[in-house]
Design an enzyme around this catalytic site. Structure first.
Site, PDB file in Angstrom:
ATOM      1  N   GLN A 187       1.170 -11.002  10.900  1.00  0.00           N
ATOM      2  CA  GLN A 187       1.611  -9.884  10.071  1.00  0.00           C
ATOM      3  C   GLN A 187       0.821  -8.616  10.351  1.00  0.00           C
ATOM      4  O   GLN A 187       1.351  -7.506  10.309  1.00  0.00           O
ATOM      5  CB  GLN A 187       1.493 -10.258   8.589  1.00  0.00           C
ATOM      6  CG  GLN A 187       2.113  -9.245   7.641  1.00  0.00           C
ATOM      7  CD  GLN A 187       1.208  -8.947   6.461  1.00  0.00           C
ATOM      8  OE1 GLN A 187       0.098  -8.480   6.637  1.00  0.00           O
ATOM      9  NE2 GLN A 187       1.713  -9.200   5.266  1.00  0.00           N
ATOM     10  N   HIS A 195       0.365  -2.514  11.105  1.00  0.00           N
ATOM     11  CA  HIS A 195       1.483  -3.306  11.633  1.00  0.00           C
ATOM     12  C   HIS A 195       1.893  -2.916  13.051  1.00  0.00           C
ATOM     13  O   HIS A 195       3.072  -2.763  13.366  1.00  0.00           O
ATOM     14  CB  HIS A 195       2.675  -3.244  10.685  1.00  0.00           C
ATOM     15  CG  HIS A 195       2.356  -3.794   9.328  1.00  0.00           C
ATOM     16  ND1 HIS A 195       2.122  -5.133   9.121  1.00  0.00           N
ATOM     17  CD2 HIS A 195       2.180  -3.177   8.131  1.00  0.00           C
ATOM     18  CE1 HIS A 195       1.825  -5.318   7.845  1.00  0.00           C
ATOM     19  NE2 HIS A 195       1.847  -4.158   7.223  1.00  0.00           N
ATOM     20  N   SER A 237       3.797  -6.230   3.028  1.00  0.00           N
ATOM     21  CA  SER A 237       2.489  -6.079   3.665  1.00  0.00           C
ATOM     22  C   SER A 237       1.425  -6.769   2.821  1.00  0.00           C
ATOM     23  O   SER A 237       1.464  -7.984   2.645  1.00  0.00           O
ATOM     24  CB  SER A 237       2.184  -4.599   3.900  1.00  0.00           C
ATOM     25  OG  SER A 237       1.044  -4.437   4.723  1.00  0.00           O
ATOM     26  N   LEU A 238       0.459  -6.030   2.259  1.00  0.00           N
ATOM     27  CA  LEU A 238      -0.581  -6.702   1.473  1.00  0.00           C
ATOM     28  C   LEU A 238       0.016  -7.431   0.277  1.00  0.00           C
ATOM     29  O   LEU A 238      -0.576  -8.391  -0.244  1.00  0.00           O
ATOM     30  CB  LEU A 238      -1.657  -5.706   1.028  1.00  0.00           C
ATOM     31  CG  LEU A 238      -1.358  -4.729  -0.108  1.00  0.00           C
ATOM     32  CD1 LEU A 238      -1.697  -5.320  -1.468  1.00  0.00           C
ATOM     33  CD2 LEU A 238      -2.159  -3.447   0.082  1.00  0.00           C
ATOM     34  N   ARG A 274      -9.657  -7.971   4.774  1.00  0.00           N
ATOM     35  CA  ARG A 274      -8.507  -7.410   5.492  1.00  0.00           C
ATOM     36  C   ARG A 274      -8.529  -5.889   5.449  1.00  0.00           C
ATOM     37  O   ARG A 274      -8.327  -5.219   6.476  1.00  0.00           O
ATOM     38  CB  ARG A 274      -7.212  -7.936   4.881  1.00  0.00           C
ATOM     39  CG  ARG A 274      -5.911  -7.425   5.501  1.00  0.00           C
ATOM     40  CD  ARG A 274      -4.724  -7.993   4.720  1.00  0.00           C
ATOM     41  NE  ARG A 274      -3.430  -7.690   5.297  1.00  0.00           N
ATOM     42  CZ  ARG A 274      -2.693  -6.614   4.997  1.00  0.00           C
ATOM     43  NH1 ARG A 274      -3.162  -5.717   4.125  1.00  0.00           N
ATOM     44  NH2 ARG A 274      -1.510  -6.432   5.554  1.00  0.00           N
ATOM     45  N   GLN A 309       0.833  -1.203   0.000  1.00  0.00           N
ATOM     46  CA  GLN A 309       0.000   0.000   0.000  1.00  0.00           C
ATOM     47  C   GLN A 309       0.870   1.257   0.000  1.00  0.00           C
ATOM     48  O   GLN A 309       1.878   1.314   0.685  1.00  0.00           O
ATOM     49  CB  GLN A 309      -0.908  -0.029   1.237  1.00  0.00           C
ATOM     50  CG  GLN A 309      -2.056   0.948   1.222  1.00  0.00           C
ATOM     51  CD  GLN A 309      -3.129   0.563   2.245  1.00  0.00           C
ATOM     52  OE1 GLN A 309      -3.237  -0.608   2.624  1.00  0.00           O
ATOM     53  NE2 GLN A 309      -3.921   1.518   2.682  1.00  0.00           N
TER      54      GLN A 309
END
Length: 310
Positions: free
Chosen positions: A246, A197, A90-91, A115, A10
């Protein structure tokens, strides 16, 4: 030569993203068509015609970035360029797992939408924040976070040896930035809609844990280096727990890149829009080759580079 595909996270989203690949590459078109069908809304139109504000909404950002990541990876695959290993920021980790066969594309899009919404709902708008510390070591940033007394703030993304992102309550991040200025450290608040996070994402982690109970994960066909421990996962059983962790744990990107290089990866391709991950590779590793594959021009350069290397 051993190749690692890196899938974007992102923050790299821009209006018109991936449209030229969609228009010219059937493999890219198939990914966006899947996203539109699975989610029941035009992810493709948001990417190609949406404004920056549209794309910055987490509800839109995460499925759009996943579509762009997978489109790039599938175009490379269609041209015969395959990864020996993968990682995602991340994603982007969901794209890496999907590319590696651990997760179906349909499940990946369903999960990433859940999510995105769960992360947005976990913290009220304005209650959380993130900021990047540039030119400081990770140890300096961790020590500075430990000095914060007004709120909560922790290191969230270890991006490069000279860039670490912090996440937490709005007050905690603001105090960290003030302390940074006093220490002559450069700090930049990030335009994000939630503090990713960190422990404030616990409600999202619990939601994901519930969702994963109904998802069928498979053993990845190539190693996927995971954010939470920078280690390659090769078995399906460990994946759900790592993805749940995560959401509330820092992204160990520096450690991930270093581990991939130590395991023999010497060529990296950023799959997805932008150049953020390619830049982080260049700041972190020496003696490696880096390509980008987020548009027709850069995809062409990457394909030519692999052809010349054969």
């Amino acid at each position: 030569m051993k190749t690692g595909f890196l899938f974007s996270g992102q923050g790299a989203q821009i209006p018109g993203m991936m449209k030229d690949l969609y228009d010219t590459e059937p493999a890219a078109r198939a990914v966006f068509d899947c996203a539109d069908q699975v989610l029941g809304r035009k992810i493709s139109e948001i990417c190609f015609e949406g404004t920056q504000d549209d794309l910055n909404l987490t509800h839109n950002t995460q499925p759009c970035m996943l579509a762009g990541d997978l489109a790039a990876g599938m175009v490379l695959k269609a041209h015969g360029i395959m990864a020996d290993a993968a990682a995602g920021f991340s994603l982007g980790e969901y794209a890496a797992l999907c590319y590696a066969g651990a997760l179906s594309m349909e499940d990946a899009f369903r999960i990433i939408q859940i999510r995105a919404d769960a992360m947005q709902e976990a913290v009220k708008p304005g209650d959380g924040a993130m900021a990047a510390f540039i030119g400081a070591s990770a140890k300096q940033v961790e020590d500075l976070c430990a000095q914060v007394t007004d709120g909560y703030v922790v290191a969230a993304n270890y991006n490069s040896p000279v860039q670490t992102v912090v996440s937490g309550s709005a007050g905690g991040v603001d105090e960290a930035c003030r302390l940074a200025e006093e220490a002559d450290l450069r700090c930049k608040k990030l335009a994000v809609s939630a503090p990713f996070h960190c422990a404030l994402m616990e409600p999202a982690a619990l939601k994901l844990q519930e969702v994963f109970e109904a998802v069928s994960f498979q053993d990845p066909v190539i190693p996927v280096y995971m954010n939470v421990d920078a280690k390659p996962v090769t078995g399906a059983g460990a994946i759900p727990g790592l993805l749940v962790r995560q959401a509330v744990s820092p992204v160990l990107w520096v450690q991930t890149l270093e581990r991939m290089q130590a395991d023999g990866i010497d060529t990296f391709v950023e799959c997805g829009v932008g150049k953020t991950l390619a830049g982080l590779v260049k700041k972190t590793l020496k003696g490696v080759t880096v390509y980008r594959a987020g548009d027709v021009r850069n995809m062409g350069k990457a394909l030519a580079g692999f052809t010349d290397a054969d």
